[in-house]
Design a protein around this motif. Structure first.
Motif, PDB file in Angstrom:
ATOM      1  N   SER A  49       7.447  -6.504   6.469  1.00  0.00           N
ATOM      2  CA  SER A  49       6.281  -7.133   7.110  1.00  0.00           C
ATOM      3  C   SER A  49       5.360  -6.052   7.684  1.00  0.00           C
ATOM      4  O   SER A  49       4.151  -6.249   7.784  1.00  0.00           O
ATOM      5  CB  SER A  49       6.726  -8.097   8.205  1.00  0.00           C
ATOM      6  N   LYS A  53       1.204  -5.279   6.928  1.00  0.00           N
ATOM      7  CA  LYS A  53       0.188  -5.087   7.974  1.00  0.00           C
ATOM      8  C   LYS A  53      -0.601  -3.799   7.724  1.00  0.00           C
ATOM      9  O   LYS A  53      -1.823  -3.763   7.845  1.00  0.00           O
ATOM     10  CB  LYS A  53       0.835  -5.002   9.355  1.00  0.00           C
ATOM     11  N   ASN A  78      10.728  -0.701  14.908  1.00  0.00           N
ATOM     12  CA  ASN A  78      10.508  -0.486  13.476  1.00  0.00           C
ATOM     13  C   ASN A  78       9.057  -0.135  13.206  1.00  0.00           C
ATOM     14  O   ASN A  78       8.743   0.579  12.253  1.00  0.00           O
ATOM     15  CB  ASN A  78      10.843  -1.764  12.681  1.00  0.00           C
ATOM     16  N   ASP A 188      10.913 -14.589  10.286  1.00  0.00           N
ATOM     17  CA  ASP A 188      11.291 -14.140  11.634  1.00  0.00           C
ATOM     18  C   ASP A 188      10.058 -13.687  12.427  1.00  0.00           C
ATOM     19  O   ASP A 188       8.990 -13.469  11.854  1.00  0.00           O
ATOM     20  CB  ASP A 188      12.353 -13.025  11.586  1.00  0.00           C
ATOM     21  N   SER A 189      10.223 -13.558  13.746  1.00  0.00           N
ATOM     22  CA  SER A 189       9.076 -13.231  14.582  1.00  0.00           C
ATOM     23  C   SER A 189       9.444 -12.325  15.752  1.00  0.00           C
ATOM     24  O   SER A 189      10.441 -12.543  16.443  1.00  0.00           O
ATOM     25  CB  SER A 189       8.452 -14.523  15.124  1.00  0.00           C
ATOM     26  N   GLY A 190       8.628 -11.282  15.922  1.00  0.00           N
ATOM     27  CA  GLY A 190       8.722 -10.428  17.104  1.00  0.00           C
ATOM     28  C   GLY A 190       7.475 -10.659  17.938  1.00  0.00           C
ATOM     29  O   GLY A 190       7.450 -11.479  18.851  1.00  0.00           O
ATOM     30  N   GLY A 192       4.978 -11.872  16.384  1.00  0.00           N
ATOM     31  CA  GLY A 192       4.514 -13.071  15.696  1.00  0.00           C
ATOM     32  C   GLY A 192       3.497 -12.813  14.591  1.00  0.00           C
ATOM     33  O   GLY A 192       3.228 -13.703  13.777  1.00  0.00           O
ATOM     34  N   LEU A 193       2.961 -11.604  14.529  1.00  0.00           N
ATOM     35  CA  LEU A 193       1.838 -11.381  13.605  1.00  0.00           C
ATOM     36  C   LEU A 193       2.217 -11.606  12.138  1.00  0.00           C
ATOM     37  O   LEU A 193       1.422 -12.153  11.365  1.00  0.00           O
ATOM     38  CB  LEU A 193       1.247  -9.983  13.796  1.00  0.00           C
ATOM     39  N   GLY A 194       3.412 -11.196  11.760  1.00  0.00           N
ATOM     40  CA  GLY A 194       3.837 -11.392  10.374  1.00  0.00           C
ATOM     41  C   GLY A 194       3.869 -12.865   9.997  1.00  0.00           C
ATOM     42  O   GLY A 194       3.302 -13.271   8.975  1.00  0.00           O
ATOM     43  N   ASP A 286      19.575  -5.525   8.700  1.00  0.00           N
ATOM     44  CA  ASP A 286      19.532  -4.928  10.037  1.00  0.00           C
ATOM     45  C   ASP A 286      19.906  -6.007  11.045  1.00  0.00           C
ATOM     46  O   ASP A 286      19.382  -7.128  10.986  1.00  0.00           O
ATOM     47  CB  ASP A 286      18.125  -4.375  10.328  1.00  0.00           C
ATOM     48  N   TYR A 289      16.918  -7.818  13.646  1.00  0.00           N
ATOM     49  CA  TYR A 289      16.095  -8.931  13.194  1.00  0.00           C
ATOM     50  C   TYR A 289      16.795  -9.777  12.131  1.00  0.00           C
ATOM     51  O   TYR A 289      16.982 -10.977  12.285  1.00  0.00           O
ATOM     52  CB  TYR A 289      14.774  -8.423  12.584  1.00  0.00           C
ATOM     53  N   SER A 290      17.154  -9.122  11.025  1.00  0.00           N
ATOM     54  CA  SER A 290      17.465  -9.880   9.810  1.00  0.00           C
ATOM     55  C   SER A 290      18.765 -10.669   9.898  1.00  0.00           C
ATOM     56  O   SER A 290      18.809 -11.820   9.449  1.00  0.00           O
ATOM     57  CB  SER A 290      17.477  -8.943   8.606  1.00  0.00           C
TER      58      SER A 290
END
Ligand SMILES: *Cc1c(COP(=O)(O)O)cnc(C)c1O
Length: 330
Positions: A49, A53, A78, A188-190, A192-194, A286, A289-290
């Motif tokens: 992701s 970007k 990351n 998934d979201s950190g 959220g942008l992805g 990972d 996240y994953s």
């Protein structure tokens, strides 16, 4: 049917970075109800992701003549590891503002960052000063060059969103090739942008057809309300900047990881599951996240008896495992 983004967006994306990725059935779902999109294969060192970007961020930085990028993130980010690689490649100077680590050991992404950046390119910011890191980054980076740009955590911003939207386009290409449609997409979201890129990309391309899709977001970091605010901010930015409207909404649902829901937390059960995933799916995920995203999505898929055809999006990179070697081998 049109399956590509608006030309105003396409021209902002370097498609040599936002390349096509494949999809395949998950081996643990032999009926073919749950497939996976291999965004992890976009790069050997940058998580998927992130590279999407950068596919629009980098052309923006080059066009604007940026010489120095002040980049902000945690010690295990990351994004910082990815940016350090891609900025270096394009001879743009990185200046990293890194939150001081609780763990003094150099391992995982902290180690990779140490390999990629010289001491003069790093500022460690004490935790009690982290709330003012943006102001600090601006003043420090401005001293090095007038041609500077500040990237908040996760490279959050409209310039990165365009590239993130390319995921929607590539996914529709996958569907066309396979002659199938995925009604449900797990992302998934950190920051959220992805996921926001996927949502707005689908809405922009599909128009009224977008309402047939459900996006299920695993909140690895952040809260549902923050995600929704971010989504509406980006929706408004797109409208203001490019006059691109997206009135037709995908359905949205949120999951929390069933193990270690706190961002960055890891326990034995997560490590064990990460090994199980490798043995059952042949995927090196990972844990940060994953693996959490996978466990959330698998449980959700199993619990929804109607089970529309679903797609799990794997953004991670196996590099994310390197901080967990001790845990995995003990
Ligand atoms: C950075 C990252 C995310 C979070 O991306 P956001 O755009 O900040 O939500 C999710 N998954 C992986 C594997 C990542 O590296």
């Amino acid at each position: 049917m049109i399956t590509t983004l608006h030309e105003l967006i396409r021209e902002r994306i370097d498609y040599r970075l936002a390349r096509p990725t494949r999809i395949h059935k998950l081996p643990t779902e032999p009926n073919g109800g749950l497939w996976i999109k291999r965004e992890d294969e976009l790069s050997s060192g940058i998580s998927g992701s992130k590279l999407r970007k950068y596919a629009s961020l980098l052309p923006f930085l080059k066009k604007s003549g940026t010489e120095v990028v002040g980049m902000i993130g945690g010690p295990n980010s990351n994004n910082l590891v990815g940016l350090a690689q891609i900025l270096r490649e394009h001879s743009i100077h990185p200046l990293a503002f890194i939150r001081e680590a609780a763990d003094p050991k150099r391992r995982g992404n902290a180690l990779l960052l140490d390999m990629l950046l010289t001491q003069s390119e790093v500022r460690f910011v004490p935790r009690d000063q982290w709330s003012s890191v943006l102001a600090l980054a601006h003043s420090e980076t401005a001293r090095t060059s007038t041609q500077y740009h500040i990237l908040p955590e996760g490279a959050w911003g409209l310039e990165s969103l365009f590239g993130a939207m390319s995921l929607a386009e590539d996914l529709l290409r996958n569907e066309k090739e396979e002659g199938t449609t995925f009604q449900r997409l797990y992302h998934d979201s950190g920051t959220g942008l992805g996921a926001i890129g996927l949502i707005l990309g689908l809405e922009a391309i599909l128009g009224p057809e977008a309402i047939k899709r459900e996006i299920v977001v695993t909140l690895i970091a952040g809260k549902e309300a923050e995600f929704k605010t971010g989504l509406e901010t980006m929706r408004a930015n797109l409208r203001e900047e490019l006059a691109i409207e997206s009135p037709d909404r995908v359905a949205l649902r949120f999951l929390k990881p069933p193990v270690c829901p706190k961002f960055g937390s890891v326990n034995k059960s997560l490590i064990d599951e990460t090994r199980n995933i490798a043995r059952s799916e042949g995927l090196l995920m990972d844990p940060t996240y994953s693996s959490k995203h996978y466990l959330a999505a698998k449980a959700d898929f199993a619990a929804n008896s109607e089970q529309p055809k679903s797609l799990f999006i794997l953004n991670g990179s196996a590099l994310g495992l390197c901080g967990f070697q001790d845990a995995l081998s003990s």
